[in-house]
Motif scaffolding. Structure first.
Motif, PDB file in Angstrom:
ATOM      1  N   LEU A   1       0.842  -1.198   0.000  1.00  0.00           N
ATOM      2  CA  LEU A   1       0.000   0.000   0.000  1.00  0.00           C
ATOM      3  C   LEU A   1       0.880   1.252   0.000  1.00  0.00           C
ATOM      4  O   LEU A   1       1.943   1.261   0.613  1.00  0.00           O
ATOM      5  CB  LEU A   1      -0.904   0.034   1.242  1.00  0.00           C
ATOM      6  CG  LEU A   1      -1.966  -1.049   1.387  1.00  0.00           C
ATOM      7  CD1 LEU A   1      -2.760  -0.844   2.685  1.00  0.00           C
ATOM      8  CD2 LEU A   1      -2.926  -1.031   0.205  1.00  0.00           C
ATOM      9  N   SER A   2       0.402   2.285  -0.680  1.00  0.00           N
ATOM     10  CA  SER A   2       1.113   3.561  -0.668  1.00  0.00           C
ATOM     11  C   SER A   2       1.001   4.174   0.727  1.00  0.00           C
ATOM     12  O   SER A   2       0.217   3.713   1.557  1.00  0.00           O
ATOM     13  CB  SER A   2       0.497   4.502  -1.692  1.00  0.00           C
ATOM     14  OG  SER A   2      -0.843   4.769  -1.341  1.00  0.00           O
TER      15      SER A   2
ATOM     16  N   LYS B   1      -0.356   6.880   1.631  1.00  0.00           N
ATOM     17  CA  LYS B   1      -1.712   7.333   1.903  1.00  0.00           C
ATOM     18  C   LYS B   1      -2.627   6.173   2.279  1.00  0.00           C
ATOM     19  O   LYS B   1      -3.395   6.245   3.235  1.00  0.00           O
ATOM     20  CB  LYS B   1      -2.274   8.049   0.678  1.00  0.00           C
ATOM     21  CG  LYS B   1      -3.613   8.643   0.979  1.00  0.00           C
ATOM     22  CD  LYS B   1      -4.323   9.325  -0.155  1.00  0.00           C
ATOM     23  CE  LYS B   1      -3.592   9.316  -1.444  1.00  0.00           C
ATOM     24  NZ  LYS B   1      -4.244  10.040  -2.499  1.00  0.00           N
ATOM     25  N   ASN B   2      -2.513   5.060   1.524  1.00  0.00           N
ATOM     26  CA  ASN B   2      -3.400   3.939   1.812  1.00  0.00           C
ATOM     27  C   ASN B   2      -3.026   3.201   3.084  1.00  0.00           C
ATOM     28  O   ASN B   2      -3.881   2.602   3.733  1.00  0.00           O
ATOM     29  CB  ASN B   2      -3.443   2.992   0.619  1.00  0.00           C
ATOM     30  CG  ASN B   2      -4.240   3.588  -0.528  1.00  0.00           C
ATOM     31  OD1 ASN B   2      -5.172   4.357  -0.291  1.00  0.00           O
ATOM     32  ND2 ASN B   2      -3.864   3.284  -1.745  1.00  0.00           N
TER      33      ASN B   2
ATOM     34  N   ARG C   1      -4.663   5.365   5.602  1.00  0.00           N
ATOM     35  CA  ARG C   1      -6.119   5.215   5.540  1.00  0.00           C
ATOM     36  C   ARG C   1      -6.609   3.859   6.008  1.00  0.00           C
ATOM     37  O   ARG C   1      -7.819   3.681   6.201  1.00  0.00           O
ATOM     38  CB  ARG C   1      -6.576   5.363   4.085  1.00  0.00           C
ATOM     39  CG  ARG C   1      -6.535   6.747   3.561  1.00  0.00           C
ATOM     40  CD  ARG C   1      -7.067   6.725   2.164  1.00  0.00           C
ATOM     41  NE  ARG C   1      -8.379   6.065   2.166  1.00  0.00           N
ATOM     42  CZ  ARG C   1      -9.361   6.444   1.385  1.00  0.00           C
ATOM     43  NH1 ARG C   1      -9.212   7.441   0.573  1.00  0.00           N
ATOM     44  NH2 ARG C   1     -10.513   5.810   1.432  1.00  0.00           N
ATOM     45  N   TYR C   2      -5.710   2.907   6.112  1.00  0.00           N
ATOM     46  CA  TYR C   2      -6.118   1.514   6.309  1.00  0.00           C
ATOM     47  C   TYR C   2      -7.176   1.349   7.407  1.00  0.00           C
ATOM     48  O   TYR C   2      -8.249   0.791   7.191  1.00  0.00           O
ATOM     49  CB  TYR C   2      -4.887   0.655   6.612  1.00  0.00           C
ATOM     50  CG  TYR C   2      -5.208  -0.798   6.845  1.00  0.00           C
ATOM     51  CD1 TYR C   2      -5.293  -1.685   5.790  1.00  0.00           C
ATOM     52  CD2 TYR C   2      -5.443  -1.279   8.135  1.00  0.00           C
ATOM     53  CE1 TYR C   2      -5.588  -3.013   6.002  1.00  0.00           C
ATOM     54  CE2 TYR C   2      -5.743  -2.612   8.353  1.00  0.00           C
ATOM     55  CZ  TYR C   2      -5.816  -3.470   7.286  1.00  0.00           C
ATOM     56  OH  TYR C   2      -6.121  -4.792   7.509  1.00  0.00           O
TER      57      TYR C   2
ATOM     58  N   LEU D   1     -11.386   0.555   7.257  1.00  0.00           N
ATOM     59  CA  LEU D   1     -12.041  -0.552   7.952  1.00  0.00           C
ATOM     60  C   LEU D   1     -13.276  -0.056   8.694  1.00  0.00           C
ATOM     61  O   LEU D   1     -14.246  -0.771   8.854  1.00  0.00           O
ATOM     62  CB  LEU D   1     -11.089  -1.209   8.941  1.00  0.00           C
ATOM     63  CG  LEU D   1      -9.967  -2.064   8.353  1.00  0.00           C
ATOM     64  CD1 LEU D   1      -9.037  -2.527   9.456  1.00  0.00           C
ATOM     65  CD2 LEU D   1     -10.525  -3.252   7.594  1.00  0.00           C
TER      66      LEU D   1
ATOM     67  N   LYS E   1     -16.254   8.546   2.534  1.00  0.00           N
ATOM     68  CA  LYS E   1     -15.072   8.541   1.676  1.00  0.00           C
ATOM     69  C   LYS E   1     -14.360   9.885   1.660  1.00  0.00           C
ATOM     70  O   LYS E   1     -13.143   9.949   1.787  1.00  0.00           O
ATOM     71  CB  LYS E   1     -15.475   8.164   0.239  1.00  0.00           C
ATOM     72  CG  LYS E   1     -15.400   6.680   0.010  1.00  0.00           C
ATOM     73  CD  LYS E   1     -14.832   6.369  -1.356  1.00  0.00           C
ATOM     74  CE  LYS E   1     -14.164   5.007  -1.314  1.00  0.00           C
ATOM     75  NZ  LYS E   1     -13.499   4.603  -2.511  1.00  0.00           N
TER      76      LYS E   1
ATOM     77  N   GLU F   1     -10.440  10.849   3.213  1.00  0.00           N
ATOM     78  CA  GLU F   1      -9.359  11.424   2.430  1.00  0.00           C
ATOM     79  C   GLU F   1      -8.737  12.623   3.158  1.00  0.00           C
ATOM     80  O   GLU F   1      -7.525  12.729   3.300  1.00  0.00           O
ATOM     81  CB  GLU F   1      -9.940  11.860   1.077  1.00  0.00           C
ATOM     82  CG  GLU F   1      -8.947  12.408   0.112  1.00  0.00           C
ATOM     83  CD  GLU F   1      -8.086  11.311  -0.493  1.00  0.00           C
ATOM     84  OE1 GLU F   1      -8.591  10.193  -0.657  1.00  0.00           O
ATOM     85  OE2 GLU F   1      -6.913  11.595  -0.767  1.00  0.00           O
TER      86      GLU F   1
ATOM     87  N   ASP G   1       1.891   9.157  -2.341  1.00  0.00           N
ATOM     88  CA  ASP G   1       1.776   8.038  -3.279  1.00  0.00           C
ATOM     89  C   ASP G   1       3.025   7.174  -3.319  1.00  0.00           C
ATOM     90  O   ASP G   1       3.136   6.282  -4.151  1.00  0.00           O
ATOM     91  CB  ASP G   1       1.441   8.576  -4.671  1.00  0.00           C
ATOM     92  CG  ASP G   1       0.068   9.230  -4.671  1.00  0.00           C
ATOM     93  OD1 ASP G   1      -0.820   8.718  -3.961  1.00  0.00           O
ATOM     94  OD2 ASP G   1      -0.106  10.254  -5.345  1.00  0.00           O
TER      95      ASP G   1
ATOM     96  N   ARG H   1      -0.347   6.458  10.744  1.00  0.00           N
ATOM     97  CA  ARG H   1      -1.324   5.380  10.593  1.00  0.00           C
ATOM     98  C   ARG H   1      -1.977   5.036  11.931  1.00  0.00           C
ATOM     99  O   ARG H   1      -3.152   4.703  12.002  1.00  0.00           O
ATOM    100  CB  ARG H   1      -0.610   4.145  10.029  1.00  0.00           C
ATOM    101  CG  ARG H   1      -1.518   2.971   9.806  1.00  0.00           C
ATOM    102  CD  ARG H   1      -0.760   1.798   9.265  1.00  0.00           C
ATOM    103  NE  ARG H   1       0.161   1.248  10.255  1.00  0.00           N
ATOM    104  CZ  ARG H   1       0.836   0.114  10.085  1.00  0.00           C
ATOM    105  NH1 ARG H   1       0.717  -0.542   8.957  1.00  0.00           N
ATOM    106  NH2 ARG H   1       1.642  -0.330  11.025  1.00  0.00           N
TER     107      ARG H   1
ATOM    108  N   LEU I   1      -6.359   7.091  13.862  1.00  0.00           N
ATOM    109  CA  LEU I   1      -7.511   6.421  14.466  1.00  0.00           C
ATOM    110  C   LEU I   1      -7.891   7.040  15.806  1.00  0.00           C
ATOM    111  O   LEU I   1      -8.774   6.544  16.491  1.00  0.00           O
ATOM    112  CB  LEU I   1      -7.209   4.927  14.638  1.00  0.00           C
ATOM    113  CG  LEU I   1      -6.925   4.188  13.327  1.00  0.00           C
ATOM    114  CD1 LEU I   1      -6.443   2.776  13.574  1.00  0.00           C
ATOM    115  CD2 LEU I   1      -8.176   4.168  12.459  1.00  0.00           C
TER     116      LEU I   1
END
Ligand SMILES: Nc1ncnc2c1ncn2[C@@H]1O[C@H](COP(=O)(O)OP(=O)(O)OP(=O)(O)O)[C@@H](O)[C@H]1O
Ligand SMILES: [Mg+2]
Lengths: 257, 264
Positions: free
Chosen positions: A98-99, A101-102, A105-106, A110, A115, A119, A136, A154, A158
């Motif tokens: 995953l980049s 960002k992802n 976002r992980y 979940l 959406k 972001e 990216d 990351r 949360l």
């Protein structure tokens, strides 16, 4: 012992031993650990190598179960890992496919939050750890310090109640480590999550934390708890002061016994 | 660095050029007769005729498309069945102790029998041709797919799994968002092996007797003495094998990319 109202996380009378297959006796790692931390407090755990610090953190995180004793966070018994108690590992442990960002976002994805909101939240945390422009990139394209910052974003995205950190900066060079410490303190001042910070660096513990718990050699016990008396912000020059070196020497002596 | 690559390229060409020259020399006047080894030019002409049908050099002129479609369909179907069974079973075996203990010994027991050893019994069960071919492809392609998926799933770093759980993934999500992506490199390697084997067993199955298919052409051409058609079919099978591998690898790359994009 009834924990106080504002106690955020506590562990009562934790015992843990590991049995190795093929060996008769088991290895006693943690012995009767009592630990509590207030909401928003920053506590460091110092201890000699192999004394069970990581094991204890894994128990607080819910990755491992103690043989006996009780762990609770925010009034609930800890049974499994949860985003409430985010963990920053010694190595960054990002998802390599995953980049940045992802990865950040992980956890949000979940939770299936809206959406558009996701972001924006993710970008703001990437920015907070100074990784804007690298959204990216893939983990393998980042330096160790950048990866660790992504791992912090990351976890923080949360909005955890507690941040559990296992020697998060141990593998970084001195300058990077210093800037990461500053970053962590900045984020902590902003979000005021509780922090359990494992380190083997006495100066780091003195510069960062409100309180220090010293663990004995294995089987690990908390042999001393001392509040850190210095006002914040703590400049690097503090390390030259008499009081600082006296505390440092005291801790080093306790670690050696 | 650049120079090195250039040298390596040259080195890689030496052997093919030598082989090709030897082939060419052998088939010259007074060399090996054409019914054993046809000349390169004859082969190219027959191959073009196989595709276009302009010159009617062989009874197979212009039939490349029909035969290719038949063969490709069989490979897709057989490989698809192998993947549809092998991937989920492999992932489960890799992660779930109960699945591993109940499944793995049996699978490895069956694997001891070489795929080709199933040919006679497959012909008894499924008759010559279509059924046998599909069965052999699915069976032979299943093993590498299963073994590599299991291997990939079982060797996912425990730290990645802890990270996923700590970030809120439940068992199901952990499987789809951590274990399967982390197992991908090994899984794709297994799929590629399986696809290669699919082509091998396609030929074996088709040799037992199907109307259409590149293997059928080979068998038929042997009986009719069209040795250049045997070789042309071999070349096309090789080309299709290579092409399908490229498509497989390419689509996994693309899939990853698409995933990235759709999440933005
Ligand atoms: N899963 C396990 N199985 C068996 N023994 C273990 C396991 N995890 C840890 N141990 C043992 O428990 C002891 C404490 O390990 P732990 O990793 O908690 O130490 P640590 O205080 O974090 O050390 P370091 O500062 O070097 O990271 C070690 O002796 C280790 O060998
Ligand atoms: Mg440790």
């Amino acid at each position: 012992m009834k924990p106080l109202e504002s106690t955020n996380l506590f562990a009562n009378s934790i015992n843990k031993s590991f049995s190795t297959p093929g060996m008769d006796s088991s290895l006693e790692v943690l012995e009767d650990i009592w630990f509590h931390i207030m909401e928003g407090e920053f506590v460091s755990i110092l201890g000699p190598s192999g004394c069970g610090k990581s094991t204890f953190l894994n128990i607080l995180a819910g990755f491992e179960e103690p043989d006996s004793g009780h762990v609770a966070c925010c009034g609930e018994t800890v049974k499994a890992p949860s985003p409430q108690r985010a963990v920053v590992f010694q190595s960054p442990v990002l998802f390599p496919w995953l980049s940045v960002k992802n990865n950040v976002r992980y956890g949000l994805d979940l939770r299936k939050e809206g959406k558009k909101g996701t972001e924006d939240i993710a970008s703001s945390y990437i920015k907070a750890v100074g990784l804007d422009g690298f959204e990216d990139y893939y983990p393998s394209q980042l330096s160790g310090g950048m990866q660790q910052r992504a791992a912090m974003a990351r976890a923080l995205v949360l909005r955890p109640k507690v941040l559990l950190m296992d020697e998060p900066f141990a593998s970084l060079d001195a300058q990077t480590r210093y800037s990461m410490q500053q970053l962590l303190l900045r984020l902590w001042e902003e979000y005021r999550h509780t922090v359990v910070f494992i380190t083997h660096d006495v100066e780091e513990a003195l510069l960062m934390s409100d309180r220090i718990c010293i663990m004995s050699k294995r089987p690990g016990k908390i042999i001393e708890e001392l509040p850190v008396p210095f006002a914040r912000p703590r400049p690097l020059s503090l390390t030259g002061s008499r009081e600082f070196s006296m505390l440092k020497n005291h801790i080093l002596e306790r670690l050696m016994t | 660095m650049k120079e090195r690559n250039w040298n390596a390229d040259i080195v890689g060409f030496i052997l093919p050029v030598l082989l090709f020259s030897a082939w060419y020399l052998m088939t010259m006047e007074g060399g090996v007769p054409a019914y054993l080894i046809p000349s390169p030019s004859a082969l190219v002409n027959v191959a073009i005729d196989f595709a276009t049908g302009h010159e009617k050099l062989t009874p197979y002129a212009g039939t490349l498309l029909v035969h290719s479609i038949a063969s490709v369909q069989r490979v897709l179907l057989g490989f698809g069945v192998a993947a549809a069974i092998g991937l989920p079973l492999g992932f489960m075996t890799g992660r779930i102790a109960l699945a591993r203990e109940s499944l793995d010994p049996t699978v490895h027991l069956i694997r001891i029998i070489p795929g080709i050893g199933w040919l006679p019994i497959a012909m008894v069960w499924f008759g010559v041709g279509e059924g046998t071919t599909l069965f052999l492809i699915s069976l032979a392609a299943f093993f590498p797919i299963y073994v590599n998926a299991a291997q990939g799933a079982s060797s996912v770093s425990p730290l990645l799994i802890r990270a996923g759980r700590m970030l809120g993934a439940n068992k199901m999500k952990l499987f789809t968002t951590v274990i399967i992506p982390a197992a991908m490199p090994s899984t794709v390697a297994g799929l590629r092996l399986g696809l290669g084997i699919s082509w091998a067993y396609l030929v074996l199955g088709e040799l037992t007797g199907v109307t259409y298919g590149l293997g059928a052409v080979m068998m038929d051409a042997r009986m009719l003495g069209h040795v250049e058609m045997i070789l042309v079919s071999m070349v096309f099978i090789g080309l299709f094998g290579r092409l399908s591998d490229m498509i497989l690898v390419g689509s996994f790359r693309r899939l990853d990319l698409l995933k990235e994009e759709s999440e933005q």
